[in-house]
Design a protein around this motif. Sequence first.
Motif, PDB file in Angstrom:
ATOM      1  N   THR A   1       0.542  -1.383   0.135  1.00 60.50           N
ATOM      2  CA  THR A   1       0.087   0.204   0.069  1.00 60.50           C
ATOM      3  C   THR A   1       0.766   0.794  -0.197  1.00 60.50           C
ATOM      4  O   THR A   1       1.660   1.322   0.442  1.00 60.50           O
TER       5      THR A   1
ATOM      6  N   ILE B   1      -6.115   3.157  -0.532  1.00 61.33           N
ATOM      7  CA  ILE B   1      -6.471   1.822   1.246  1.00 61.33           C
ATOM      8  C   ILE B   1      -5.407   1.867   2.140  1.00 61.33           C
ATOM      9  O   ILE B   1      -4.295   2.196   2.008  1.00 61.33           O
TER      10      ILE B   1
ATOM     11  N   GLY C   1      -2.780   0.178  -4.012  1.00 59.97           N
ATOM     12  CA  GLY C   1      -3.455  -0.019  -2.965  1.00 59.97           C
ATOM     13  C   GLY C   1      -2.602   1.448  -2.517  1.00 59.97           C
ATOM     14  O   GLY C   1      -2.883   1.888  -1.363  1.00 59.97           O
TER      15      GLY C   1
ATOM     16  N   LEU D   1      -6.445  -6.379  -5.110  1.00 64.18           N
ATOM     17  CA  LEU D   1      -6.459  -4.910  -5.136  1.00 64.18           C
ATOM     18  C   LEU D   1      -5.402  -4.479  -5.743  1.00 64.18           C
ATOM     19  O   LEU D   1      -4.121  -5.198  -6.242  1.00 64.18           O
TER      20      LEU D   1
END
Length: 304
Positions: free
Chosen positions: A28, A71, A68, A65
């Motif tokens: 992420t 997120i 990311g 995902l």
Amino acid sequence: MSVYNAYMALSGALDADVRRDERLSMRTTFHIGGPAALYATVHSYPALRRVIERLGAEDVPWVVLGRGSNILAADAGYRGCVIRLGREFSKVSFGKDGTVSAGAGATLSRLVTETLAHSLSGLEFCVGIPGTVGGAVSMDAGTRHEWIGPLVSDLVTYKPGEGLRRYQGSEVEWGYRWTSLPGDEIILEANLALRPGDKTQIGEEMDRRLSRRRTRQPLGSPSCGSVFRNPGDRSAGRLIEECGLKGYRVGGAVVSTQHANFVVNDGGATAADVIAVIRHVHDEVAARFGVELTPEVKCLGFEE
């Protein structure tokens, strides 16, 4: 739920790489998050279908995902399987009259760069926006005034248990950080209708926009991008700034002094730190202006 059985069944699967306990802080842009029980990179449609079918059989939750970029993953991680679209879903190809076909796994930055190389205009506003094509289409990414949705001529999705679906762009409602696409379908590919232009002018416009982003946004610091949606015609960043919240900190999570609608990881921030900052900012803006800010960031793993 049997993560172990799912892992054993999928280990060595054709066109899929499956790992255990992959740290989401490495997956992420916030650089925050504990381990995902499983992390599967699928390189083809048959592999995607097989992985999701096996996860369903073992009652293991899953989520797709991209990079990311919007997120916030929980400190405890995610007990299910994170799926990333790999090789077959990362292709970009060009047709006639400005048509571009982009896999959902392709990065938006790569798509923008290649459209410049082919002297195609239309995506200049996307320069500097992180993430993948699939993520950009699913949330109709862009600026306050320009969105990627109107450029989509058609797209392909996968609905687990049913198969592939194709939508014309005109069938989809495109809104500010929102689309009418079903939430249980996975975007696999999007075809965009761009227009031929002058390569030098396109490049200059991209440089101008990127320079502006670098001046106004903390692009060099780990973050999830804009935390809140702009409420109507008002700027969330301006409301937060007028509350005197630039620099507000909890642990390693800080409201950016460059742009108040960004929360940055100043080093060692936890998801709990970020949540505390978001709640404080929300409450302060509500108390002063009577505006309920809506988070744009998506949370992963907090429901468990």
